[in-house]
Write a protein that holds these residues in place. Structure first.
Motif, PDB file in Angstrom:
ATOM      1  N   VAL A 190       0.812  -1.225   0.000  1.00 44.28           N
ATOM      2  CA  VAL A 190       0.000   0.000   0.000  1.00 44.28           C
ATOM      3  C   VAL A 190       0.849   1.281   0.000  1.00 44.28           C
ATOM      4  CG1 VAL A 190      -2.130  -0.907   0.989  1.00 44.28           C
ATOM      5  CG2 VAL A 190      -0.262  -0.332   2.511  1.00 44.28           C
ATOM      6  N   ALA A 191       2.044   1.203  -0.614  1.00 44.03           N
ATOM      7  CA  ALA A 191       2.918   2.369  -0.776  1.00 44.03           C
ATOM      8  C   ALA A 191       3.098   3.136   0.538  1.00 44.03           C
ATOM      9  CB  ALA A 191       2.368   3.286  -1.869  1.00 44.03           C
ATOM     10  N   GLY A 192       3.242   2.386   1.656  1.00 36.18           N
ATOM     11  CA  GLY A 192       3.488   3.000   2.951  1.00 36.18           C
ATOM     12  C   GLY A 192       2.362   3.908   3.436  1.00 36.18           C
ATOM     13  N   ARG A 193       1.189   3.832   2.822  1.00 41.16           N
ATOM     14  CA  ARG A 193       0.029   4.694   3.145  1.00 41.16           C
ATOM     15  C   ARG A 193       0.438   6.171   3.156  1.00 41.16           C
ATOM     16  NH1 ARG A 193      -3.753   0.779   4.559  1.00 41.16           N
ATOM     17  NH2 ARG A 193      -3.000  -0.831   5.959  1.00 41.16           N
ATOM     18  N   GLU A 194       1.078   6.585   2.075  1.00 42.34           N
ATOM     19  CA  GLU A 194       1.561   7.969   1.990  1.00 42.34           C
ATOM     20  C   GLU A 194       0.925   8.733   0.833  1.00 42.34           C
ATOM     21  OE1 GLU A 194       3.620   9.698   3.777  1.00 42.34           O
ATOM     22  OE2 GLU A 194       4.593   8.263   5.090  1.00 42.34           O
ATOM     23  N   LEU A 195       0.008   8.102   0.075  1.00 47.55           N
ATOM     24  CA  LEU A 195      -0.441   8.728  -1.169  1.00 47.55           C
ATOM     25  C   LEU A 195      -1.375   9.920  -0.920  1.00 47.55           C
ATOM     26  CD1 LEU A 195      -1.003   5.580  -3.422  1.00 47.55           C
ATOM     27  CD2 LEU A 195       1.045   6.939  -3.080  1.00 47.55           C
ATOM     28  N   THR A 196      -1.248  10.920  -1.800  1.00 49.64           N
ATOM     29  CA  THR A 196      -2.036  12.155  -1.699  1.00 49.64           C
ATOM     30  C   THR A 196      -3.156  12.144  -2.759  1.00 49.64           C
ATOM     31  OG1 THR A 196      -0.418  13.103  -3.153  1.00 49.64           O
ATOM     32  CG2 THR A 196      -0.098  13.501  -0.813  1.00 49.64           C
ATOM     33  N   PRO A 197      -4.137  13.090  -2.682  1.00 49.56           N
ATOM     34  CA  PRO A 197      -5.320  12.982  -3.557  1.00 49.56           C
ATOM     35  C   PRO A 197      -5.020  12.899  -5.058  1.00 49.56           C
ATOM     36  CG  PRO A 197      -5.700  14.642  -1.893  1.00 49.56           C
ATOM     37  CD  PRO A 197      -4.290  14.194  -1.719  1.00 49.56           C
ATOM     38  N   PHE A 198      -4.148  13.773  -5.566  1.00 49.28           N
ATOM     39  CA  PHE A 198      -3.918  13.789  -7.013  1.00 49.28           C
ATOM     40  C   PHE A 198      -3.146  12.545  -7.471  1.00 49.28           C
ATOM     41  CE2 PHE A 198      -5.619  17.922  -6.755  1.00 49.28           C
ATOM     42  CZ  PHE A 198      -5.899  18.356  -8.030  1.00 49.28           C
ATOM     43  N   ILE A 199      -2.198  12.087  -6.646  1.00 49.93           N
ATOM     44  CA  ILE A 199      -1.452  10.871  -7.000  1.00 49.93           C
ATOM     45  C   ILE A 199      -2.404   9.682  -6.976  1.00 49.93           C
ATOM     46  CG2 ILE A 199       0.413   9.316  -6.308  1.00 49.93           C
ATOM     47  CD1 ILE A 199       1.793  11.730  -5.038  1.00 49.93           C
ATOM     48  N   LEU A 200      -3.242   9.658  -5.953  1.00 58.07           N
ATOM     49  CA  LEU A 200      -4.219   8.581  -5.819  1.00 58.07           C
ATOM     50  C   LEU A 200      -5.174   8.573  -7.011  1.00 58.07           C
ATOM     51  CD1 LEU A 200      -4.804   6.524  -3.686  1.00 58.07           C
ATOM     52  CD2 LEU A 200      -6.387   8.111  -2.623  1.00 58.07           C
ATOM     53  N   CYS A 201      -5.631   9.762  -7.382  1.00 53.16           N
ATOM     54  CA  CYS A 201      -6.546   9.879  -8.521  1.00 53.16           C
ATOM     55  C   CYS A 201      -5.882   9.348  -9.787  1.00 53.16           C
ATOM     56  CB  CYS A 201      -6.950  11.335  -8.705  1.00 53.16           C
ATOM     57  SG  CYS A 201      -7.687  11.655 -10.297  1.00 53.16           S
ATOM     58  N   ALA A 202      -4.618   9.750 -10.013  1.00 52.42           N
ATOM     59  CA  ALA A 202      -3.904   9.278 -11.209  1.00 52.42           C
ATOM     60  C   ALA A 202      -3.757   7.761 -11.164  1.00 52.42           C
ATOM     61  CB  ALA A 202      -2.534   9.945 -11.299  1.00 52.42           C
ATOM     62  N   ALA A 203      -3.426   7.226  -9.964  1.00 54.75           N
ATOM     63  CA  ALA A 203      -3.219   5.774  -9.846  1.00 54.75           C
ATOM     64  C   ALA A 203      -4.529   5.022 -10.105  1.00 54.75           C
ATOM     65  CB  ALA A 203      -2.672   5.440  -8.459  1.00 54.75           C
ATOM     66  N   ILE A 204      -5.642   5.514  -9.533  1.00 50.31           N
ATOM     67  CA  ILE A 204      -6.934   4.834  -9.725  1.00 50.31           C
ATOM     68  C   ILE A 204      -7.367   4.934 -11.184  1.00 50.31           C
ATOM     69  CG2 ILE A 204      -9.401   4.917  -9.164  1.00 50.31           C
ATOM     70  CD1 ILE A 204      -8.599   5.807  -6.337  1.00 50.31           C
ATOM     71  N   THR A 205      -7.240   6.127 -11.772  1.00 52.68           N
ATOM     72  CA  THR A 205      -7.663   6.307 -13.166  1.00 52.68           C
ATOM     73  C   THR A 205      -6.812   5.455 -14.097  1.00 52.68           C
ATOM     74  OG1 THR A 205      -8.160   8.563 -12.555  1.00 52.68           O
ATOM     75  CG2 THR A 205      -8.256   8.064 -14.881  1.00 52.68           C
ATOM     76  N   ALA A 206      -5.498   5.445 -13.841  1.00 50.89           N
ATOM     77  CA  ALA A 206      -4.615   4.656 -14.698  1.00 50.89           C
ATOM     78  C   ALA A 206      -4.905   3.162 -14.541  1.00 50.89           C
ATOM     79  CB  ALA A 206      -3.159   4.955 -14.351  1.00 50.89           C
ATOM     80  N   THR A 207      -5.211   2.734 -13.305  1.00 53.98           N
ATOM     81  CA  THR A 207      -5.549   1.324 -13.082  1.00 53.98           C
ATOM     82  C   THR A 207      -6.829   0.968 -13.831  1.00 53.98           C
ATOM     83  OG1 THR A 207      -4.565   1.406 -10.898  1.00 53.98           O
ATOM     84  CG2 THR A 207      -6.104  -0.380 -11.288  1.00 53.98           C
ATOM     85  N   ASN A 208      -7.749   1.908 -13.824  1.00 54.59           N
ATOM     86  CA  ASN A 208      -9.057   1.673 -14.440  1.00 54.59           C
ATOM     87  C   ASN A 208      -8.971   1.659 -15.967  1.00 54.59           C
ATOM     88  OD1 ASN A 208     -11.783   1.543 -14.909  1.00 54.59           O
ATOM     89  ND2 ASN A 208     -12.162   3.693 -14.422  1.00 54.59           N
ATOM     90  N   LEU A 209      -8.241   2.627 -16.540  1.00 55.16           N
ATOM     91  CA  LEU A 209      -8.206   2.745 -18.008  1.00 55.16           C
ATOM     92  C   LEU A 209      -7.216   1.760 -18.620  1.00 55.16           C
ATOM     93  CD1 LEU A 209      -8.183   6.591 -18.515  1.00 55.16           C
ATOM     94  CD2 LEU A 209     -10.062   5.041 -18.983  1.00 55.16           C
ATOM     95  N   GLY A 250      -9.329  11.390  -3.416  1.00 59.19           N
ATOM     96  CA  GLY A 250      -8.705  10.714  -4.567  1.00 59.19           C
ATOM     97  C   GLY A 250      -9.735   9.973  -5.399  1.00 59.19           C
ATOM     98  N   MET A 251     -10.657   9.269  -4.736  1.00 58.34           N
ATOM     99  CA  MET A 251     -11.650   8.505  -5.492  1.00 58.34           C
ATOM    100  C   MET A 251     -12.635   9.424  -6.208  1.00 58.34           C
ATOM    101  SD  MET A 251     -12.390   5.013  -3.421  1.00 58.34           S
ATOM    102  CE  MET A 251     -13.298   4.185  -4.678  1.00 58.34           C
ATOM    103  N   VAL A 252     -13.055  10.514  -5.533  1.00 57.39           N
ATOM    104  CA  VAL A 252     -13.992  11.447  -6.176  1.00 57.39           C
ATOM    105  C   VAL A 252     -13.317  12.103  -7.387  1.00 57.39           C
ATOM    106  CG1 VAL A 252     -15.239  13.610  -5.863  1.00 57.39           C
ATOM    107  CG2 VAL A 252     -15.354  11.855  -4.100  1.00 57.39           C
ATOM    108  N   LEU A 253     -12.065  12.533  -7.212  1.00 57.72           N
ATOM    109  CA  LEU A 253     -11.342  13.145  -8.339  1.00 57.72           C
ATOM    110  C   LEU A 253     -11.229  12.157  -9.502  1.00 57.72           C
ATOM    111  CD1 LEU A 253      -8.393  15.115  -6.678  1.00 57.72           C
ATOM    112  CD2 LEU A 253     -10.274  16.071  -7.997  1.00 57.72           C
ATOM    113  N   ALA A 254     -10.953  10.877  -9.167  1.00 57.82           N
ATOM    114  CA  ALA A 254     -10.823   9.868 -10.228  1.00 57.82           C
ATOM    115  C   ALA A 254     -12.134   9.731 -10.999  1.00 57.82           C
ATOM    116  CB  ALA A 254     -10.417   8.522  -9.629  1.00 57.82           C
ATOM    117  N   GLY A 255     -13.262   9.768 -10.272  1.00 56.16           N
ATOM    118  CA  GLY A 255     -14.568   9.685 -10.932  1.00 56.16           C
ATOM    119  C   GLY A 255     -14.803  10.861 -11.855  1.00 56.16           C
TER     120      GLY A 255
END
Lengths: 50, 615
Positions: B35-54, B273-278
């Motif tokens: 879980v990346a040391g539980r250090e992720l921030t909203p925009f990084i999280l959004c990019a990671a979720i969106t990239a995982t999804n697409l 992060g999740m809302v931004l990804a949506g």
């Protein structure tokens, strides 16, 4: 280029710029915090409560 | 492809592989990998979720489906966006507060250890099959674009790069590289859409042409290309309702998505992060679908019958029109496609490795493993997962069902029962016990499989062959059911998830009420996690200082305190109700069905943003 495609492209460009600039700043902040973080204690095993 | 295109793609793949090795020094222990040391921030999280999804499934698979059936396939993305927002503000904060690494870990807290192992094994297998579908698409596109007809060789190349950096770099590599790959994917979309629209004469012209020439746009002349919520066709309002169900599942129990969100610094960051990804995925979905719509006018299927396999339409678009528009453009767009593909595969490999190590290996091993053992097993699991997806991708070349259809069949069968036992009953009905959860999961999955065995012509044919020597009566019965239900075959991808959901919804409470109540002590933490700061540590969590500090700073409750937060949450829920009403109204040919559905979606996204960002 038609206006619908143009609007979609502009929105896409805004997202692109935001997601280039902000994550770089956030990664730098994480790196700085990790550099000054104390070493983490080692884990011992899976969570089991029964 | 020209030499410049090849140079761009090869250079990009080399940078990707080296990036993973460079990032491996960030891995200090297993939590860094998971879980990346539980250090992720909203925009990084959004990019990671969106990239995982697409992935290529969106650009090639869904773009191709749009080519054949029209814009309503957009809802596969749009429903996912709404689900991400709703899950981000209502479900994820509860899960994140529990400081878990995976959904099966939650199942152990809620029900029992063996259920954790069972679901982790199933989910590992399910994600490996999904990655096999993605790898198949990547191989198909590579063969078609390069002309180098060595399908297995391409699979090996993509597989090696993905395993290389996810096995070595773990969640840190996935998170950092996802942010880079997200940008590369977006650049590809920004190039492809205007080029496609330029050659097709612009979107308004394409729209008019599709409405005037339905007999050219669809092999049977049944074009619903310009209807957002069609009444007829395979991607009609029933499909949209079914895909909404699957999307809620995707945003609440999908290990690959949630694992990124578990890496959030705290519950509020996870929600943001999740809302931004949506929100961000909505315009990106247009980049995926609209080139396919343009292709419907550029090379109509009625005049190009070889494109009736939808997976071939977008590669043809790339191959034909990008080199005309400029040298090197094909190479850049291909980097975007490869990026979208590899970041999804690497995120999924990281998730499978987490499931097999954290949920299966740790639970089956009698003595607690050392960090060195954990990191060895997690990397071994990554390699095994790669071998499995390679086998699936190899087998898929012998079918012409289309990647989107294969994926919908896989997710439609077993995913919904998992959602029912984890979220519906796991979070919202205390009386549910492990017996009910296991029964609901198995019964729902069985009904999902039976839907395909009875209704799908090919699968029913295989089943009939299988049972013929032992039970000839059953073979005749299967053949008769299949013939009777033939008119409803196009609805199968909607019927399977709905029937498996309903079965799990009925069986789980029934069995729970007939068996002793759940007396598991760890469930108390789950109920505590509903309120902000409710959980400060969980059993076995050695990192109690971080957990206590996190709980003290946690202010994101299930029910918002501020007026603005409440208004946002109400707007999101109200918008969702309007969306559902709009989609359902298409059954009665309501002319504003599409407008209502889109308006509802916008309200969900905006309401979610307001809720996530109100203090």
């Amino acid at each position: 280029m038609d206006w619908v495609t143009l609007i979609i492209e502009i929105v896409g460009l805004v997202i692109l710029v935001l997601w280039i600039t902000i994550p770089i700043r956030e990664f730098r902040a994480i790196r700085d915090r990790l550099r000054h973080a104390p070493p983490r204690p080692l884990e011992t095993g899976a969570a089991k409560d029964e | 492809m020209t030499g410049v295109d090849y140079a761009i793609v090869v250079g990009f793949l080399a940078c990707l592989g080296l990036g993973g090795f460079g990032l491996s020094r960030l891995i200090r222990d297993a939590d860094d990998f998971f879980v990346a040391g539980r250090e992720l921030t909203p925009f990084i999280l959004c990019a990671a979720i969106t990239a995982t999804n697409l992935s290529m499934l969106h650009v090639v698979g869904m773009g191709g489906t749009a080519y054949l059936h029209g814009v309503s396939i957009l809802w596969q993305n749009f429903c996912g966006c709404m689900a991400l927002v709703l899950s981000g503000i209502f479900i994820l904060p509860i899960m994140r507060r529990l400081r878990i690494r995976s959904v099966p870990e939650f199942l152990e807290m809620r029900y029992s250890g063996p259920l954790r192992v069972l679901v982790a094994g199933f989910w590992g297998l399910r994600l490996s099959v999904f990655m096999g579908i993605l790898l198949y698409l990547a191989g198909t596109v590579a063969v078609q674009l390069t002309g180098i007809d060595y399908y297995f060789g391409w699979l090996i190349v993509f597989c090696a790069v993905a395993i290389g950096y996810s096995a070595v770099g773990g969640a840190w590599a996935v998170a950092i590289m996802d942010s880079v790959l997200f940008v590369v994917t977006l650049i590809g979309g920004l190039i492809l859409l205007p080029v496609a629209m330029h050659y097709a004469g612009g979107l308004p012209a394409v729209w008019e042409w599709l409405q005037a020439n339905p007999q050219l746009a669809h092999p049977k002349g049944l074009s619903t290309h310009t209807q957002f919520v069609p009444t007829q066709g395979p991607f009609n309002y029933v499909f949209i309702l079914a895909i909404m169900l699957l999307s809620v599942k995707f945003a609440t129990v999908d290990q690959a998505i949630l694992q990124r969100a578990f890496g959030a610094r705290d519950p509020r960051v996870g929600a943001k992060g999740m809302v931004l990804a949506g929100v961000v995925t909505v315009p990106i979905a247009l980049f995926c679908i609209l080139p396919g719509i343009a292709m419907a006018k550029l090379q109509p299927v009625a005049l190009n019958p070889e494109l009736s396999n939808p997976d071939l339409a977008v590669p043809r678009l790339l191959q034909t029109y990008l080199p005309k528009a400029g040298t090197g453009l094909l190479g850049i767009v291909l980097c975007g496609l490869v990026a979208s593909q590899i970041d999804t595969i690497t995120s999924d490999i990281n998730s499978v490795a987490t499931l097999l190590t954290s949920d299966v290996y740790r639970n089956l091993k009698r003595t607690p493993p050392t960090q060195r053992q954990l990191l060895f097993v997690v990397r071994l699991a990554s390699v095994l997962c790669g071998a499995l997806m390679l086998a699936v991708a190899w087998g898929l070349q012998f079918t012409d069902a289309g990647a989107v259809n294969v994926n919908l069949a896989v997710v439609g069968i077993l995913d919904m029962p998992l959602f029912v036992i984890t979220i519906v009953y796991g979070l919202f009905w205390k009386r549910t016990n492990w017996q009910g959860a296991v029964a609901g999961f198995i019964a729902g999955g069985t009904v999902g499989v039976l839907s395909y065995v009875i209704m799908h012509p090919q699968i029913s044919g295989y089943a009939q062959l299988l049972v013929a020597p032992v039970l000839p009566g059953l073979r005749d019965r299967l053949a008769s059911w299949n013939a009777q239900l033939e008119p409803y075959q196009t609805w199968l991808r909607s019927i399977a998830p709905i029937s498996s959901t309903l079965t799990a919804l009925l069986v789980t409470p029934l069995v729970s009420l007939l068996t002793p109540p759940n007396r598991r002590e760890s469930t108390a933490q789950i109920w505590d996690a509903y309120r902000a700061g409710g959980v400060s540590r969980q059993p076995g969590d050695s990192d109690t200082t971080d957990a206590a500090a996190e709980a003290a700073a946690d202010t994101f409750g299930l029910v918002p305190v501020s007026l603005r937060g409440r208004a946002g949450a109400i707007a999101a829920l109200g918008g969702f109700a309007v969306f559902l009403a709009g989609v359902a109204s298409a059954a009665f040919n309501f002319p504003w069905a599409g407008a209502m559905a889109i308006g509802g979606m916008v309200a969900v996204l905006m309401g979610g943003l307001v809720r996530a960002y109100s203090e």
